[in-house]
Design an enzyme around this catalytic site. Sequence first.
Site, PDB file in Angstrom:
ATOM      1  N   MET A   1      71.466  68.295  48.174  1.00 41.65           N
ATOM      2  CA  MET A   1      72.729  68.952  48.259  1.00 41.65           C
ATOM      3  C   MET A   1      73.083  69.847  49.434  1.00 41.65           C
ATOM      4  O   MET A   1      73.485  70.909  49.403  1.00 41.65           O
ATOM      5  CB  MET A   1      72.935  69.719  47.066  1.00 41.65           C
ATOM      6  CG  MET A   1      74.339  69.977  46.423  1.00 41.65           C
ATOM      7  SD  MET A   1      75.335  68.574  46.306  1.00 41.65           S
ATOM      8  CE  MET A   1      76.371  69.112  45.003  1.00 41.65           C
ATOM      9  N   GLY A   2      73.077  69.218  50.827  1.00 39.46           N
ATOM     10  CA  GLY A   2      73.314  69.836  51.776  1.00 39.46           C
ATOM     11  C   GLY A   2      74.831  69.437  52.146  1.00 39.46           C
ATOM     12  O   GLY A   2      75.581  69.062  51.056  1.00 39.46           O
ATOM     13  N   ARG A   3      75.277  69.458  53.338  1.00 36.40           N
ATOM     14  CA  ARG A   3      76.711  69.327  53.780  1.00 36.40           C
ATOM     15  C   ARG A   3      77.185  67.935  53.164  1.00 36.40           C
ATOM     16  O   ARG A   3      78.069  67.975  52.649  1.00 36.40           O
ATOM     17  CB  ARG A   3      77.072  69.316  55.227  1.00 36.40           C
ATOM     18  CG  ARG A   3      76.486  70.517  55.905  1.00 36.40           C
ATOM     19  CD  ARG A   3      76.847  70.577  57.261  1.00 36.40           C
ATOM     20  NE  ARG A   3      76.649  71.445  58.044  1.00 36.40           N
ATOM     21  CZ  ARG A   3      75.558  71.746  58.782  1.00 36.40           C
ATOM     22  NH1 ARG A   3      74.608  70.834  58.712  1.00 36.40           N
ATOM     23  NH2 ARG A   3      75.320  72.983  59.513  1.00 36.40           N
ATOM     24  N   ILE A   4      76.562  66.865  53.437  1.00 35.60           N
ATOM     25  CA  ILE A   4      76.972  65.508  53.120  1.00 35.60           C
ATOM     26  C   ILE A   4      77.133  65.495  51.390  1.00 35.60           C
ATOM     27  O   ILE A   4      77.936  65.055  50.823  1.00 35.60           O
ATOM     28  CB  ILE A   4      76.325  64.493  53.710  1.00 35.60           C
ATOM     29  CG1 ILE A   4      76.274  64.270  55.095  1.00 35.60           C
ATOM     30  CG2 ILE A   4      76.731  63.155  53.314  1.00 35.60           C
ATOM     31  CD1 ILE A   4      75.380  63.722  55.871  1.00 35.60           C
TER      32      ILE A   4
ATOM     33  N   THR B   1      72.999  56.229  51.787  1.00 36.39           N
ATOM     34  CA  THR B   1      73.494  56.563  53.357  1.00 36.39           C
ATOM     35  C   THR B   1      72.513  57.361  54.009  1.00 36.39           C
ATOM     36  O   THR B   1      72.899  57.800  55.193  1.00 36.39           O
ATOM     37  CB  THR B   1      75.034  56.985  53.367  1.00 36.39           C
ATOM     38  OG1 THR B   1      74.913  58.271  52.501  1.00 36.39           O
ATOM     39  CG2 THR B   1      75.814  56.128  52.676  1.00 36.39           C
TER      40      THR B   1
ATOM     41  N   ARG C   1      68.235  57.526  54.647  1.00 37.00           N
ATOM     42  CA  ARG C   1      67.213  56.973  55.304  1.00 37.00           C
ATOM     43  C   ARG C   1      66.588  55.957  54.385  1.00 37.00           C
ATOM     44  O   ARG C   1      66.432  56.165  53.195  1.00 37.00           O
ATOM     45  CB  ARG C   1      66.527  57.679  55.946  1.00 37.00           C
ATOM     46  CG  ARG C   1      66.934  58.484  57.202  1.00 37.00           C
ATOM     47  CD  ARG C   1      67.258  57.427  58.682  1.00 37.00           C
ATOM     48  NE  ARG C   1      67.765  58.406  59.519  1.00 37.00           N
ATOM     49  CZ  ARG C   1      68.971  58.816  59.716  1.00 37.00           C
ATOM     50  NH1 ARG C   1      69.944  58.479  59.072  1.00 37.00           N
ATOM     51  NH2 ARG C   1      69.420  59.311  60.967  1.00 37.00           N
TER      52      ARG C   1
ATOM     53  N   GLU D   1      64.713  49.129  60.097  1.00 32.19           N
ATOM     54  CA  GLU D   1      66.175  48.783  60.821  1.00 32.19           C
ATOM     55  C   GLU D   1      65.612  48.469  62.188  1.00 32.19           C
ATOM     56  O   GLU D   1      64.925  48.948  62.641  1.00 32.19           O
ATOM     57  CB  GLU D   1      67.092  50.003  60.721  1.00 32.19           C
ATOM     58  CG  GLU D   1      67.758  50.327  59.530  1.00 32.19           C
ATOM     59  CD  GLU D   1      68.604  51.347  59.493  1.00 32.19           C
ATOM     60  OE1 GLU D   1      69.229  51.832  60.595  1.00 32.19           O
ATOM     61  OE2 GLU D   1      68.631  52.135  58.598  1.00 32.19           O
TER      62      GLU D   1
ATOM     63  N   HIS E   1      74.459  50.511  59.017  1.00 38.02           N
ATOM     64  CA  HIS E   1      74.085  51.872  59.242  1.00 38.02           C
ATOM     65  C   HIS E   1      75.353  52.413  59.969  1.00 38.02           C
ATOM     66  O   HIS E   1      75.278  52.789  61.256  1.00 38.02           O
ATOM     67  CB  HIS E   1      72.848  52.224  59.984  1.00 38.02           C
ATOM     68  CG  HIS E   1      72.443  53.706  59.876  1.00 38.02           C
ATOM     69  ND1 HIS E   1      70.892  53.952  60.162  1.00 38.02           N
ATOM     70  CD2 HIS E   1      72.886  54.796  59.990  1.00 38.02           C
ATOM     71  CE1 HIS E   1      71.001  55.214  60.127  1.00 38.02           C
ATOM     72  NE2 HIS E   1      72.173  55.879  60.083  1.00 38.02           N
ATOM     73  N   ALA E   2      76.349  52.594  59.229  1.00 36.73           N
ATOM     74  CA  ALA E   2      77.741  52.864  59.958  1.00 36.73           C
ATOM     75  C   ALA E   2      78.229  54.206  59.267  1.00 36.73           C
ATOM     76  O   ALA E   2      79.556  54.243  59.342  1.00 36.73           O
ATOM     77  CB  ALA E   2      78.516  51.708  59.757  1.00 36.73           C
TER      78      ALA E   2
HETATM   79  C1  DGY Z   1      72.584  60.328  61.361  1.00 34.63           C
HETATM   80  O1  DGY Z   1      73.184  60.799  62.451  1.00 34.63           O
HETATM   81  O2  DGY Z   1      71.507  60.971  61.213  1.00 34.63           O
HETATM   82  C2  DGY Z   1      73.316  59.132  60.585  1.00 34.63           C
HETATM   83  O3  DGY Z   1      72.325  58.622  59.928  1.00 34.63           O
HETATM   84  C3  DGY Z   1      74.083  58.455  61.791  1.00 34.63           C
HETATM   85  O4  DGY Z   1      75.053  57.702  61.002  1.00 34.63           O
END
Ligand code: DGY
Length: 319
Positions: A154-157, A236, A238, A267, A285-286
Site C-alpha cells: 500500500m505504497g503510492r501505487i 504490475t 515484479r 524477463e 512490462h509497460a
Molecule cells: C519501475 O520503474 O520499477 C517500473 O516497473 C517501470 O515500469
Amino acid sequence: MPPRVFITRTLPETVMIAMTRRFEVLRAEPDRPLSAAEIAHGARDCEGLVSMLSDPIGDTVLAACPKLRVVANFAAGTNNVDLAAAKRRGITVTNTPGVLTEATADMAFALLLAVARRIVEGDALTRSGRWNGWGPTQLLGQGVQARRLGIVGMGRIGQAVARRAQGFGMDVVYHNRHRVDERTERSLDCHWVPLDELLRTSDYISLHCPLTPETRNLLSAEAFRTIKHGAYLINTARGEVVDEDAMIDALESGALSGAGLDVYTGEPRVNPRILALSNVVAAPHAGSATYATRDRMGMMVFDNLSAALAGQTPPNRVV
Ligand code: DGY
C-alpha cells in the site's frame, strides 16, 4: 571536461538532449537490451551509468568500472542493482519514485478490467471473422462492482489503485508491512487485513510491493492454495514476487479465473505456458509507458546524475 556517462538505452528525446548538453554521453548502438558484459565494457571509463530495470548491475559490472560514482536507474525499482556491492564500493544508486504512480495504477486497472471482461479474447473474436453475432452467453466475464479488491503493498501505487477502485464501487482491503495512517485509510475507504485473509476473501488481488528478499515468492504455492477459488490476480510489480509455476497451475486448473500480468520471472522470456492461456492478459512490462511518465522519469535520472556528479546528494538516492 564534462563527466562521462554511459546510457544503456536510448531515452526520450528531451532527456537525451539534456544529457548531451551536460555530460559526455556514450551509448550503445543500436538500441537493444545489453548483457552485463556489454554494460561493463560500455561504462568502463565512465563516472555515471544510466541503467534500466532490465540491466543486471552486479558486483562484476561495478568492479569493471573503477571511475564509476553513480548508477542512476531509470525505474522506481532497484532490484536489478546489487545495492550492497554499490554501497561497499562507495557508488551512489538513485531511482525514479513517484512519477510513475498514476501510469502504473492505470495499467493495473486496465489489466484488471481487461481480464475480468475478457477484452482481449473479444478483440480476437471480432477480428477473426468467426463472430456470428450477439449471444446471451457469449464471452461472459466478471464485474467489479461490490467485489473485493485486495491490494498487496500500500505504497503510492497501491493507494492510487485503491482510488480507482473506489470509483468502480469495489470493496477494498490491503496488506502492507505497516498499516497506513488512519486518515489515508478513511479517505480510501479501505482497511488493513493479514495477508492470509486478503488471499482468502478477495475476488481480485493486485500486487504493488517492491521485490526484496522478503517479498520474493510472497505468493508461494501455499498462498495459491489459500487464494479464494476463482479470484483474479493482477501483477504490475515484479514477476519474482509470485511463484510463477504455482500461478500457472492455478490458472490452468481454474483455481484462478484469470490474471492480468505486466511482469514475469526472468524477463524478457515469458513462460510458454502463460502464453498458451486465454485467461491471461499479458502486457510487456509497460506500466510506466506513457510519454509524459517516461519524460519525467528521464528528467529525474538527469537531476540525480547532475547532483551526484557535482558532489551533492541526489534527490532520489537509494544508497
Ligand atoms: C519501475 O520503474 O520499477 C517500473 O516497473 C517501470 O515500469
